[in-house]
Design a protein around this motif. Structure first.
Motif, PDB file in Angstrom:
ATOM      1  N   TYR A 193       0.981  -1.648 -36.199  1.00  0.00           N
ATOM      2  CA  TYR A 193       0.019  -1.563 -37.294  1.00  0.00           C
ATOM      3  C   TYR A 193       0.356  -0.405 -38.217  1.00  0.00           C
ATOM      4  O   TYR A 193       0.760   0.676 -37.757  1.00  0.00           O
ATOM      5  N   LEU A 194       0.178  -0.638 -39.504  1.00  0.00           N
ATOM      6  CA  LEU A 194       0.137   0.424 -40.503  1.00  0.00           C
ATOM      7  C   LEU A 194      -1.330   0.785 -40.703  1.00  0.00           C
ATOM      8  O   LEU A 194      -2.160  -0.085 -40.958  1.00  0.00           O
ATOM      9  N   TYR A 195      -1.670   2.079 -40.582  1.00  0.00           N
ATOM     10  CA  TYR A 195      -3.046   2.557 -40.736  1.00  0.00           C
ATOM     11  C   TYR A 195      -3.153   3.483 -41.950  1.00  0.00           C
ATOM     12  O   TYR A 195      -2.243   4.276 -42.218  1.00  0.00           O
ATOM     13  N   ILE A 196      -4.265   3.385 -42.650  1.00  0.00           N
ATOM     14  CA  ILE A 196      -4.626   4.362 -43.678  1.00  0.00           C
ATOM     15  C   ILE A 196      -6.034   4.851 -43.361  1.00  0.00           C
ATOM     16  O   ILE A 196      -6.959   4.052 -43.179  1.00  0.00           O
ATOM     17  N   ILE A 197      -6.189   6.163 -43.293  1.00  0.00           N
ATOM     18  CA  ILE A 197      -7.485   6.801 -43.064  1.00  0.00           C
ATOM     19  C   ILE A 197      -7.922   7.416 -44.382  1.00  0.00           C
ATOM     20  O   ILE A 197      -7.134   8.093 -45.048  1.00  0.00           O
ATOM     21  N   THR A 198      -9.177   7.219 -44.791  1.00  0.00           N
ATOM     22  CA  THR A 198      -9.596   7.736 -46.091  1.00  0.00           C
ATOM     23  C   THR A 198     -11.087   8.044 -46.116  1.00  0.00           C
ATOM     24  O   THR A 198     -11.876   7.452 -45.375  1.00  0.00           O
ATOM     25  N   TYR A 199     -11.442   8.995 -46.972  1.00  0.00           N
ATOM     26  CA  TYR A 199     -12.843   9.335 -47.207  1.00  0.00           C
ATOM     27  C   TYR A 199     -12.975   9.908 -48.602  1.00  0.00           C
ATOM     28  O   TYR A 199     -11.963  10.227 -49.256  1.00  0.00           O
ATOM     29  N   ALA A 200     -14.199  10.008 -49.096  1.00  0.00           N
ATOM     30  CA  ALA A 200     -14.419  10.398 -50.486  1.00  0.00           C
ATOM     31  C   ALA A 200     -15.594  11.348 -50.606  1.00  0.00           C
ATOM     32  O   ALA A 200     -16.432  11.453 -49.706  1.00  0.00           O
ATOM     33  N   ASP A 201     -15.623  12.038 -51.752  1.00  0.00           N
ATOM     34  CA  ASP A 201     -16.798  12.848 -52.051  1.00  0.00           C
ATOM     35  C   ASP A 201     -17.920  11.932 -52.537  1.00  0.00           C
ATOM     36  O   ASP A 201     -17.753  10.719 -52.663  1.00  0.00           O
ATOM     37  N   LYS A 202     -19.033  12.488 -52.808  1.00  0.00           N
ATOM     38  CA  LYS A 202     -20.200  11.706 -53.242  1.00  0.00           C
ATOM     39  C   LYS A 202     -20.367  11.852 -54.751  1.00  0.00           C
ATOM     40  O   LYS A 202     -21.351  12.391 -55.251  1.00  0.00           O
ATOM     41  N   SER A 203     -19.357  11.324 -55.466  1.00  0.00           N
ATOM     42  CA  SER A 203     -19.383  11.472 -56.919  1.00  0.00           C
ATOM     43  C   SER A 203     -18.462  10.458 -57.578  1.00  0.00           C
ATOM     44  O   SER A 203     -17.310  10.287 -57.160  1.00  0.00           O
ATOM     45  N   THR A 204     -18.947   9.768 -58.550  1.00  0.00           N
ATOM     46  CA  THR A 204     -18.214   8.950 -59.520  1.00  0.00           C
ATOM     47  C   THR A 204     -17.491   7.752 -58.906  1.00  0.00           C
ATOM     48  O   THR A 204     -17.997   6.635 -58.953  1.00  0.00           O
ATOM     49  N   THR A 205     -16.289   7.943 -58.368  1.00  0.00           N
ATOM     50  CA  THR A 205     -15.502   6.810 -57.884  1.00  0.00           C
ATOM     51  C   THR A 205     -14.883   7.121 -56.534  1.00  0.00           C
ATOM     52  O   THR A 205     -14.778   8.274 -56.125  1.00  0.00           O
TER      53      THR A 205
END
Length: 318
Positions: free
Chosen positions: A155-167
Motif C-alpha cells: 500500500y501507498l499511504y498518505i497521512i494528512t491534517y489541516a488547520d481550521k481555516s479556509t481550505t
C-alpha cells in the motif's frame, strides 16, 4: 518553515537533513520511521549520532511524540532527496519520484494492510506560499523513493491534517520510471477519518499512533459520530467518502466550491486535490472548504489516512 524539504542525508553539525535550512527556527523535522532501516542507514553513512536537529525549535529527531529521526540516502543527479527504507513487496527495480503538498500538513509512506513499514512525515504548511509556490522546495516538496522503500508492503499511504481555516486538501504525483504515473484524486483510493485532531506545530501523529488507527480502521471499531467508522472509498456512504476535487490547471482569486486552490508548482495538471467528504448529506459548499464550527470542534474528522493498494499502482512494463 524551511525553504527546502528535500532530504539529502548529512552527518554535518547541522543535523541529519542537510537539505533543510536549520537556521530557520520554524524548520520542520522530516521523519522517515523504520527502526531497522534507520540503523542500516546510520551504519552505511558512518554517522554515530542520530540526535535532534540543532536548528529545529523543539521538534528534534524524536519530535512529534517520538516518531524518531531517520536518514535519507543523499542527492541524486536531479538534486532530489532520497528516502531510505526497507525492502519487500514487488521487487521492481526503479525508484519513485514524488512531488506532493497539502493544505496544510502531510506525510507518506509504504506498508501492508496492517500498517506502515516506512514513513516520511512532519511537513506542515502554515502559509499559502508553502503550499503552492515555485520553486520546488519553497512550496511543494520533491523526493526520490528508492525501489526498496517503494516496494515495502502493498500500500501507498498518505497521512494528512489541516488547520481550521479556509481550505483543506492534499495533492501529489508518484512517478516510477517506465510506468504510468499515480496521482491523488485518481483511482481506487480509500480513506479513514480518525477524528484525532492535530494543530499546526504539533508535528502530527506518531508512527505508533498511525498504525494503531490503521488497525482500528481495519476492524471498524471507530465512533461513527466523530470518525468515518472505518475505511471508505469514493462511493458515497453514510460515513462519508473520498472526495476528488479540481485538477491542477485552474488559477483562483477567491476560494469557492469547485475552484478552491491555486495552481501548485510543477505538479501535473492531471493530479486532483483529494480530501475526505465528511458530510454525506451535502447540499452546498465543498469538502475542501472549512465549514466553520461555532463550537470549534473537529468537523472534518481529521487526521486522515489515505491509501492506495498496489494492485491499482501501475507497474513498470516488462
Amino acid at each position: 518553515m524551511a525553504r527546502d524539504a528535500r532530504t539529502a542525508r548529512s552527518c554535518s553539525p547541522r543535523g541529519l537533513y542537510a537539505g533543510r535550512d536549520f537556521a530557520d527556527p520554524g524548520g520542520m523535522n522530516l521523519r522517515l520511521v523504520s527502526a531497522w532501516a534507520f540503523a542500516v542507514a546510520l551504519h552505511a553513512t558512518g554517522c554515530s549520532d542520530a540526535g535532534t536537529d540543532p536548528g529545529d525549535s523543539g521538534a528534534g529527531a524524536g519530535g512529534g511524540g517520538g516518531n524518531g529521526g531517520a536518514g535519507a540516502g543523499g542527492e541524486d543527479e536531479n538534486g532530489l532527496g532520497e528516502i531510505a527504507g526497507v525492502g519487500g513487496g514487488t521487487g521492481l527495480s526503479t525508484a519513485v519520484s514524488v512531488i506532493i503538498t497539502a493544505d496544510n500538513a502531510y506525510g507518506f509512506g509504504y506498508g501492508t494492510g496492517d500498517g506502515l513499514l516506512n514513513y516520511f512525515g512532519g511537513i506542515e504548511n502554515n502559509l499559502a506560499g508553502k503550499i503552492f509556490s515555485c520553486p520546488i522546495g519553497n512550496g511543494p516538496e520533491s523526493y526520490t523513493v528508492p525501489a526498496a522503500s517503494a516496494n515495502a508492503g502493498h500500500y501507498l499511504y498518505i497521512i494528512t491534517y489541516a488547520d481550521k481555516s479556509t481550505t483543506q486538501g492534499v495533492i501529489g504525483q508518484f512517478f516510477r520510471e517506465g510506468a504510468a504515473p499515480v496521482f491523488t484524486g485518481d483511482g481506487a483510493w480509500e480513506v479513514c477519518a480518525t477524528g484525532e485532531d492535530y494543530d499546526l506545530g504539533s508535528n502530527g501523529p506518531t508512527l505508533e499512533t498511525i498504525n494503531q488507527y490503521i488497525a482500528r480502521c481495519n476492524s471498524g471499531d471507530l465512533d461513527p459520530q466523530t470518525t468515518s467508522a472505518g475505511w471508505v472509498t469514493t462511493e458515497a456512504s453514510a460515513h462519508g467518502h473520498v472526495a476528488f476535487g479540481e485538477t491542477n490547471d485552474t488559477e483562483r482569486s477567491v476560494p469557492e466550491p469547485g475552484n478552491e486552490f491555486s495552481i501548485v508548482c510543477d505538479i501535473d495538471e492531471e493530479a486532483r486535490w483529494m480530501w475526505y467528504e465528511w458530510d454525506p448529506d451535502r447540499s452546498g459548499g465543498s469538502p475542501f472548504m472549512w465549514p466553520g464550527s461555532s463550537g470549534g470542534g473537529n468537523v472534518t474528522k481529521d487526521f486522515l489516512i489515505f491509501r492506495l493498494g498496489a494492485e491499482f499502482i501501475p507497474e513498470v512494463p516488462r
